[in-house]
Design an enzyme around this catalytic site. Structure first.
Site, PDB file in Angstrom:
ATOM      1  CG  MET A 154      12.191 -12.102 -25.285  1.00 37.95           C
ATOM      2  SD  MET A 154      12.796 -10.533 -24.632  1.00 37.95           S
ATOM      3  CE  MET A 154      11.773 -10.377 -23.136  1.00 37.95           C
ATOM      4  CG  HIS A 155       7.305 -10.374 -26.136  1.00 37.25           C
ATOM      5  ND1 HIS A 155       7.485  -9.865 -24.871  1.00 37.25           N
ATOM      6  CD2 HIS A 155       8.131  -9.670 -26.950  1.00 37.25           C
ATOM      7  CE1 HIS A 155       8.379  -8.889 -24.923  1.00 37.25           C
ATOM      8  NE2 HIS A 155       8.789  -8.759 -26.160  1.00 37.25           N
ATOM      9  CG  ASP A 194      15.198 -12.833 -28.595  1.00 35.15           C
ATOM     10  OD1 ASP A 194      14.882 -12.006 -27.718  1.00 35.15           O
ATOM     11  OD2 ASP A 194      14.606 -12.894 -29.687  1.00 35.15           O
TER      12      ASP A 194
END
Length: 496
Positions: free
Chosen positions: A77-78, A233
């Site tokens: 992520m991110h 995830d």
């Protein structure tokens, strides 16, 4: 058959399941991370695509992939993947564990008081929005060319289909999504100089977003398969582990550590550094506590002493050591829950002339478990209690570490089959759900049928005989960060 592609930090994994949800095969390709400066963490998105091509090639050597019906995606992520108008990459992706944008986080929260209310989360350096503010301030020529921002797995979806898409579980980790509406928020985007024109379309994780483009299908030697939006995830890992209903939760022992619980509504609690995101499935949300260096702490220590992780763990088991006076803070990449401090440092305390590798290895395992207890306490305070807790991730393969975590958390833990492929399995399940849903089948019935809990491989009950030991040591663990915080800040200034 259905294919799940899981783009992690250290590698890309492909998992193929049949129409009963059983895993038929899995393959993986390693990836490398670049750290050009202290607290920086970057990856080349082109390496993701090459890994994707290679993994599919490996799977084709084992299975007849002409029988595939859909592809699902999961990803770290991110990460900020920046593209120009032509869809070309402008710079390396700034990853989730990059800590350079602390000043931008502080500025965003000061300038935009509604940020926490609209996003449900604190601004943290790991999130995507402050990374874009950093690029705007430090790389203005790149920001000027910026046309699209994609999360890592969404870049793969773009390469596969040509479509700009995301899902609400992954998008919630950007600070640009309103988790209640499950869509981009114009005011949040404006805070970093962006509009919805810069963003992909947001879908539910099991929604179809496109099909393999003709050129990619030929390159991969596959039919023009449908591709579903997929998930971040952790949400994908939850789907893979059947953690889809309120009261369920899991702990992921990957590069980072995640304590994940499901809720029936959006329950924001940023004061306790709890992440409040959308689940990958409709009408569900989740809360997370995150420790940035879980299995990575053990990998780091193994490299430091010139051993492999299995050698460290085997040595500790052979030693019979159950307690150690050494204490470890696993803050090698800063820390999220509960400190939100990108400058927090990893530390060993209690070293003497008699300290050996086994004592330090045990301290690392305990330190990561204590960081997960920090997450559990934060989630409890937010009203996000998991009555049923499963384990996934590479670190969860070790029974000794699982028992230590059960002892520290004082909770029964269940290690289930498929835990080592949780996000990839979840991505494959989302592909199955999406393909079946496109045929008019009810999504809730499909979730009940296919998102089941895997078979139990082991259960770990907390050992009451060591409860006092861990309670006292955890109290020292909590004290250590506060006692050395100012010292760490001064050390960081000296090295800058």
């Amino acid at each position: 058959m259905y294919l799940g592609l899981d783009l992690g930090t250290s590698g890309l994994k492909g998992v193929v399941i049949d129409d009963k949800g059983q895993v038929l095969a899995q393959e993986s390709i390693s990836l490398s991370v670049s750290s050009p400066q202290a607290t920086w963490s970057e990856q080349d998105p082109l390496s993701w695509w090459q890994a994707c091509v290679d993994v599919i090639g490996q799977l084709q050597s084992r299975l007849d992939l002409s029988k595939l019906k859909a592809i699902g995606l999961s990803g770290q992520m991110h990460g900020a993947t920046l593209l120009d108008r032509q869809g070309d990459i402008l710079r390396p992706c700034i990853l989730w564990n990059d800590g350079r944008s602390q000043a931008q986080c502080q500025a965003l929260m000061a300038e935009f008081p509604d940020l926490i209310k609209r996003s449900g989360n604190l601004a943290m350096p790991g999130f995507t929005a402050p990374k874009i503010r950093w690029v705007q301030e430090n790389e203005p020529a790149i920001f000027e060319k910026l046309a699209f921002v994609l999360l890592p797995k969404d870049y793969l979806a773009y390469r596969l289909t040509g479509e700009m898409s995301s899902d609400c579980s992954d998008a919630a980790g950007t600070l640009w999504l309103n988790p209640e509406t499950r869509q981009w928020d114009d005011a949040l985007l404006a805070a970093t100089g962006l509009t919805q024109a810069n963003m992909p379309t947001v879908y539910e994780g099991c929604d179809l977003v496109g099909v393999l483009s003709e050129g990619v299908a030929q390159q991969l030697k596959l039919p023009q398969l449908p591709v579903v939006a997929g998930a971040g995830d952790n949400a994908a890992g939850a789907v893979g582990m059947g953690v889809t209903n309120p009261g369920q939760g899991f702990i992921s022992l990957g590069t980072s550590g995640v304590y994940f619980t499901v809720s029936e509504s959006h329950k924001a609690n940023p004061e306790n550094t709890v992440h409040a995101f959308c689940h990958a499935l409709p009408n569900r949300w989740h809360q997370m506590g995150v420790t940035l260096s879980a299995a990575n702490s053990l990998s780091w220590f193994a490299k430091l002493v010139g051993k492999t992780v299995p050698e460290l763990l085997d040595g500790l088991e052979d030693s019979g050591l159950k307690r150690t006076s050494v204490l470890f803070l696993p803050y090698l990449s800063g820390e999220r829950t509960p400190h939100n401090d990108p400058l927090a440092n990893g530390q060993f305390v209690g070293l003497t002339n008699t300290t050996n590798v086994d004592s330090m290895t045990l301290a690392v395992l305990e330190g990561v478990a204590f960081s997960l207890l920090d997450c559990q306490n934060a989630l409890d305070s937010a009203g996000s209690v998991a009555d049923e807790l499963s384990l996934i991730g590479g670190g969860a393969r070790n029974a000794m570490w699982r028992q230590i975590i059960a002892n520290v958390l004082d909770k029964r833990l269940t290690y289930r089959d498929g835990g080592d492929v949780g996000p990839g399995l979840g991505a494959a399940r989302l592909a199955l759900l999406g393909e079946q849903q496109s045929q008019g089948k009810d999504i809730e019935l499909l979730i009940t049928e296919y998102c089941t809990l895997p078979d139990v491989l082991a259960e770990h009950q907390p050992d009451a005989s060591v409860r006092a030991y861990y309670q006292e040591k955890y109290a020292l663990y909590q004290t250590l960060y506060q006692a050395t915080k100012n010292l760490n800040d001064r050390l960081a200034q000296l090295s800058s």
